[in-house]
Design a protein around this motif. Structure first.
Motif, short mmCIF file in Angstrom:
data_model
loop_
_atom_site.label_atom_id
_atom_site.label_comp_id
_atom_site.label_asym_id
_atom_site.label_seq_id
_atom_site.Cartn_x
_atom_site.Cartn_y
_atom_site.Cartn_z
N VAL B 7 22.76 45.80 -0.73
CA VAL B 7 22.57 44.79 -0.74
C VAL B 7 22.16 44.26 -2.35
CG1 VAL B 7 22.92 42.39 -0.66
CG2 VAL B 7 23.06 43.59 1.54
N ILE B 443 28.44 46.77 -4.81
CA ILE B 443 27.37 47.44 -4.07
C ILE B 443 27.50 47.55 -3.08
CG2 ILE B 443 24.63 47.90 -4.18
CD1 ILE B 443 24.34 46.06 -6.32
N ASP B 445 27.24 47.59 1.67
CA ASP B 445 25.89 47.12 2.23
C ASP B 445 25.41 48.28 2.68
OD1 ASP B 445 26.07 43.99 1.06
OD2 ASP B 445 28.51 43.97 2.59
N ASN B 451 33.22 49.32 4.29
CA ASN B 451 32.80 48.28 2.76
C ASN B 451 33.40 48.47 1.41
OD1 ASN B 451 29.87 47.56 1.65
ND2 ASN B 451 30.31 46.63 3.21
N SER B 463 34.20 38.46 0.97
CA SER B 463 35.10 39.23 -1.01
C SER B 463 35.60 39.30 -1.75
CB SER B 463 33.22 39.95 -1.26
OG SER B 463 32.13 39.22 -0.56
#
Lengths: 307, 541
Positions: B7, B443, B445, B451, B463
């Motif tokens: 993360v 970055i 998860d 993802n 996000s």
């Protein structure tokens, strides 16, 4: 004297309240949510943010928040950081380290600065005087972080004479960072004492002392120095306070686990409880240092009386 | 070894050699009784896996805990660690069998209950953990973690949940449990390698404070001591049952005030490892002269992008977005500004992901002056273009270069507008108050194509800050989530990426090579794709 001290101590109360309130307000009122970025690239869960807002009373009006904080402070409770550490414990762990560093720096500053100042002040316009003037000008013009990195690079990495960082904060290993921290003020102390000495050198009481046939060593060491040191002491006293709070750069370069780094990291991670706690202690130190300096005046110059 | 740490990634690493113990030569000639010191930053949270999402704490907890799966350091792919098997037929109900005979560092056995209890605890609202939202796909999450009626900032409290356990978790025996999700999610088994999914021993539930002071894990290293602000010491857990047994004994995570001071220690061999060198060492490739063959580098899982505020004209204009993307000379900027430590991106999925397909972005991600001008003319826009970024993370140089590249190619006024702090910048992003296109980055998860798409571009995702929306893309993602196997899911996710490409919802810029360094004492020390030291690889001379 006793009454003077008492009056000064009482004067400290409003100053203390005013400064801590300003710090508290500034820390908790900085733009940006204190929980922004705490959970990495994603937002923190609502329950986490709520719990933290509760812990720091962020939903109360500012004055109420400050009141609660002060009430805890009076009971010796500095509160917890968001990582669950006792602020008081962290201060207790880091303060002695920085105090040690500051004292080392103060000794370096006083010994070298005053010696250089006296030597050059006594030989006005001689070679030594010019040397002191030029070298202090050089020191004054270099920022501390440059001195620090150069010392670390040259003596630590290239020559290998010292360890580039401080592994354990003992007085011995703090000498190099102490030198770096003191370098700037050292130059000021030298110039301050030089000016003071060369001014007082022609004073009546010095001439009288010399005329009485006292040996020059005694005239300089006791009569001249004692009078000339008053501005220097003022400077040294406030400087100790500045060292305690302002060692951020030096501590960062040499990895000294002291108060400076603690404040710096707490500001970066928006750990308000820690910032207010440490700065409150620093305010107290400043207040006590100025009181101490004022009392020292009377010791140096008996003509100064406080009543 | 736990390297479930994707993360946050904020700071970097390092190490002071504390050689101790009688040197015993291992089979490969390495010293298996040695101790090493690596760089760390002060943990920002109590040392509990479910409550740690930041780097300083993760570097401590990763070696101490082993989850169901761990991500392999070679290719970031999940491999069973504590899990014997994770099976599903419909991507909704997963049966997990865990390995027998494992123990926590206090000697108590690791059972199915250790996992279920830990997950329930982390997800339970009143416990206020940072990692709670990772459990939101499990059935019953809403009951244990009710929404705050007026948001976290409001005066009202979230209602206390009536139940403490998620209905989607059932213990079927000492070594088996079942996970039921509220919606099918084919990638779920990949996500559980993340550290918040670690098991917790009985001792934690009995006395949380004692646990935080002296954490007990089930990983290859156990906790020895902590001096707050100075260091944390771990040592090898000799009864460890996993395959990733370390080849050295003691691990000290030393707290540094600054990365620069750690770098000085690394150069003089006082520190054994640092994952990410400070800017002053990277400038002009200074590290090459300082460290020589002690430089450690590899491509890691982060991507830099430029996002568009779809709520703010003219950035909702698709031709303009394409024109801007084609006007950026990625090749030149990565060479000039980053000296080749960045690699131009050609899609929205990171190249290290399993199933990654190159060139998904097509022509839109390559520098082409003529096409850029053509698209710009079609967009009909003539005003200025604004690029916003925070400057406290070394973003100013490249942001200025990107603005210049756009300006020179399109012949339009393009301006970089700095914002002082990351916190302030993120706040504006979250509040949808951006006045121009802005720097973004991701970055992973967990290492899955999913993802890199769902959280960022699906309508209403956590996000998706620019408020991009495309129903066809959403539908394809939903289809992929329900896919019965990972392979089929990957194919569908790639299709979704292709559906999204012409929209250019954000501009992919480049992926990163992380540059770290090791001391002379370490014969081998590799970085893993998550920008951390791969402890399993470490060999001490």
């Amino acid at each position: 004297m006793g009454r003077y001290v008492l009056r000064r101590l009482l004067q400290m109360v409003p100053v203390f309240l005013g400064t801590t309130f300003l710090i508290y307000a500034m820390v908790w009122a900085v733009p940006g949510d204190p929980f922004e970025g705490k959970c990495g690239e994603r937002d923190c869960p609502e329950s986490y943010v709520s719990a933290m807002r509760d812990r720091f009373n962020l939903d109360d009006p500012l004055l109420v928040q400050y009141g609660k904080y002060l009430l805890n402070l009076l009971q010796g409770d500095f509160g917890l950081t968001s990582s669950g550490l006792q602020v008081a414990d962290r201060i207790a762990a880091t303060f002695p380290v920085t105090l040690k560093l500051a004292l080392v720096a103060l000794v370096v500053e006083a010994v070298i600065g005053i010696t250089a100042g006296v030597v050059s002040g006594l030989r006005n316009r001689g070679f030594l005087d010019s040397l002191v003037l030029v070298s202090t000008l050089f020191l004054i013009s270099i920022p501390v972080f440059v001195t620090g990195y150069v010392v670390q690079l040259v003596f630590g990495l290239q020559l290998g004479w010292i360890s580039p960082t401080v592994t354990s904060p003992t007085v011995g290993s703090l000498i190099v960072p102490g030198f770096v921290l003191a370098s700037l003020s050292m130059a000021y102390v030298a110039r301050l004492s030089r000016a003071s000495i060369s001014e007082n050198r022609r004073a009546d009481y010095v001439r009288t002392a010399l005329a009485k046939g006292l040996p020059p060593r005694r005239v300089v060491g006791v009569h001249l120095l004692r009078n000339s040191l008053i501005p220097v002491i003022t400077f040294l006293g406030t400087d100790l306070g500045a060292f305690l709070g302002g060692a951020i750069v030096t501590e960062g370069i040499f990895n000294v686990p002291g108060v400076g780094g603690l404040v710096f990291r707490s500001i970066l991670t928006k750990d308000g409880a820690m910032v207010t706690g440490v700065v409150t202690v620093l305010v107290l130190v400043y207040l006590l240092m100025t009181l101490l300096v004022d009392l020292l005046y009377a010791v140096l110059d008996p003509r100064i009386r406080y009543d | 070894m736990s390297r479930a740490r994707l993360v946050p990634a904020a700071l970097a690493v390092a190490v002071v050699a504390a050689g101790c113990g009688a040197a015993e030569e291992g089979p490969t000639g390495s010293n298996t009784e040695a101790g090493i010191t690596i760089f760390n930053t002060e943990p920002e949270n109590p040392l509990v896996p479910g409550n740690t999402t930041e780097v300083g704490g993760s570097r401590v907890l990763d070696p101490m805990f082993t989850g169901l799966v761990e991500y392999r350091s070679e290719d970031a792919q999940p491999a069973n660690a504590m899990a014997e098997s994770i099976e599903t037929t419909d991507s909704k109900v997963f049966t997990v069998k865990i390995k027998q005979g494992w123990t926590f560092h206090d000697g108590t056995p690791v059972t199915a209950k250790s996992f279920v209890d830990a997950w329930n605890w982390t997800a339970y609202g009143p416990n206020a953990t940072q990692g709670a939202s990772f459990f939101s796909q499990i059935e019953g999450y809403d009951e244990v973690h009710p929404k705050d009626p007026d948001g976290a900032d409001g005066p009202q409290e979230a209602p206390t949940p009536a139940v403490k356990e998620m209905s989607g978790l059932t213990v079927d025996g000492d070594h088996q449990f079942t996970i039921t999700l509220s919606e099918p999610f084919s990638v779920f088994p990949v996500t559980v390698g993340y550290e918040v999914f670690a098991p917790l021993p009985e001792a934690f539930f009995e006395d949380r404070e004692a646990f935080e002071a002296n954490p007990i894990g089930n990983g290859p290293f156990k906790f020895v001591s902590r001096t707050v602000g100075t260091d944390i010491k771990l040592t090898r857990y000799d009864d460890y049952k996993g395959d990733d047994k370390p080849k050295f004994r003691d691990l000290t995570l030393k707290v540094y005030q600054s990365r620069e001071s750690a770098y000085a220690d690394l150069v003089s061999n006082n520190l054994d490892f640092m994952e990410e060198l400070p800017p002053n060492a990277l400038a002009g490739k200074k590290y090459e002269t300082d460290l020589g063959d002690r430089v450690v580098q590899r491509e890691t899982l982060n991507m830099q992008t430029i996002a568009f505020p779809f709520y703010q004209p003219p950035y909702d204009n698709v031709e303009l977005r394409r024109a801007i993307s084609m006007a950026i000379n990625r090749e030149e900027i990565t060479q000039r500004i980053f000296e080749g430590t960045r690699k131009p991106a050609d899609g929205w999925v990171h190249p290290l992901m399993k199933g990654y397909e190159p060139g998904q972005c097509g022509d839109y991600c390559s520098f082409d002056e003529a096409k850029a001008k053509e698209a710009f003319a079609k967009s009909g826009y003539t005003g200025e273009i604004v690029l916003l970024s925070n400057t406290d993370g070394g973003h100013q140089e490249w942001a200025e270069a990107v603005a210049n590249s756009i300006k020179n190619t399109l012949g339009v006024e393009a301006r970089f507008v700095p914002s002082t702090s990351f916190g302030e910048f993120r706040q504006k992003v979250n509040a949808h108050e951006m006045t121009g296109m802005y720097r973004a980055g991701w970055i992973a998860d967990y290492p899955s194509i999913e993802n890199w798409l769902t959280p960022l571009y699906r309508t209403g995702s956590s996000s998706n800050d620019g408020l991009y929306t495309n129903p066809a893309f959403d539908a394809k993602l939903a289809e992929a989530d329900k896919a019965p196997s990972e392979e089929e899911a990957i194919g569908l996710y790639l299709e979704a990426e292709r559906i999204m490409a012409p929209d250019m919802p954000v501009i992919p810029l480049w992926t990163q090579f992380t540059v770290g360094g090791k001391s002379d004492r370490l014969k081998v020390a590799n970085l893993d794709p998550f920008r951390a030291l791969d402890l399993e690889s470490v060999e001490v001379a």
